[in-house]
Design a protein around this motif. Structure first.
Motif, PDB file in Angstrom:
ATOM      1  N   GLU A  64      -5.713  35.575   3.993  1.00 13.27           N
ATOM      2  CA  GLU A  64      -6.032  35.141   2.778  1.00 13.27           C
ATOM      3  C   GLU A  64      -6.083  33.800   2.623  1.00 13.27           C
ATOM      4  N   ALA A  66      -3.373  31.580   2.318  1.00  5.09           N
ATOM      5  CA  ALA A  66      -2.293  30.905   1.664  1.00  5.09           C
ATOM      6  C   ALA A  66      -1.158  30.937   2.772  1.00  5.09           C
ATOM      7  N   THR A  68       2.667  28.246   3.749  1.00  6.43           N
ATOM      8  CA  THR A  68       3.741  27.338   3.512  1.00  6.43           C
ATOM      9  C   THR A  68       3.980  26.718   4.990  1.00  6.43           C
ATOM     10  N   ALA A  91       0.904  33.787   4.621  1.00  9.99           N
ATOM     11  CA  ALA A  91       1.478  34.959   3.928  1.00  9.99           C
ATOM     12  C   ALA A  91       1.618  36.158   4.651  1.00  9.99           C
ATOM     13  N   ARG A 112       3.726  24.299  -0.393  1.00  9.71           N
ATOM     14  CA  ARG A 112       2.514  25.388  -0.070  1.00  9.71           C
ATOM     15  C   ARG A 112       1.192  25.101  -0.077  1.00  9.71           C
ATOM     16  N   ARG A 114      -3.078  25.739   1.176  1.00  9.81           N
ATOM     17  CA  ARG A 114      -4.268  26.849   1.047  1.00  9.81           C
ATOM     18  C   ARG A 114      -5.294  26.554   2.305  1.00  9.81           C
ATOM     19  N   PHE A 128      -5.796  22.474   5.979  1.00 12.67           N
ATOM     20  CA  PHE A 128      -5.183  23.238   4.741  1.00 12.67           C
ATOM     21  C   PHE A 128      -5.233  21.903   3.697  1.00 12.67           C
ATOM     22  N   ILE A 131      -1.303  23.070  -2.337  1.00 13.62           N
ATOM     23  CA  ILE A 131      -1.702  23.998  -3.606  1.00 13.62           C
ATOM     24  C   ILE A 131      -0.911  22.875  -4.677  1.00 13.62           C
TER      25      ILE A 131
END
Length: 139
Positions: A64, A66, A68, A91, A112, A114, A128, A131
């Motif tokens: 997806e 997402a 960390t 995730a 975090r 995305r 990335f 977020i």
């Protein structure tokens, strides 16, 4: 001993897609594809065998996007400007090495992120973006 033969095409028993990362299966070019072991369910990124059960029956899935930041470091080598290299825990449970956009010193563990681009045209690694804008002065 394993010798790779470029002229021979090898497929695993049972399924032609077992253990093979197929970017076309992702549905779009801006997606990270990873593998999941069919025996124990462990998610991994670019492996031939499962690191937990050593199984070779791996299916390809689409992430997806997402995650960390697990670890980030600033690199000054072979580049005109400083850049960051980060380990991102996705995730789905696997870890991927990539770059987070923004000032290199402003990226910390726990941020975090995305997925912005699955493959950087220069380095070929995922890119990335943050977020949440970090508010470090308040903590």
């Amino acid at each position: 001993m394993y010798h790779h033969s470029a002229s021979a095409s090898h497929t695993a028993a049972g399924s032609a897609a077992t253990g093979v990362l197929d970017p076309a299966a992702a549905g779009s070019k801006d997606a990270i594809v990873f593998q999941r072991c069919t025996w124990c369910g462990t998610a991994m990124y670019h492996r031939l065998l499962c690191p937990v059960c050593q199984g070779s029956e791996l299916r390809t899935e689409r992430s997806e996007g997402a995650g960390t930041v697990r670890h980030s470091t600033v690199v000054h080598r072979n580049t005109p400007a400083a850049r960051n290299v980060s380990l991102i825990e996705m995730a789905e449970g696997f870890v991927v090495r990539g770059r987070v956009m923004g000032p290199p010193v402003g990226i910390h563990s726990g941020d975090r992120v995305r997925l912005s681009t699955a493959k950087d045209p220069v380095r070929g690694e995922p890119v990335f973006q943050l977020i949440d804008e970090p508010y470090r002065a308040w903590t």
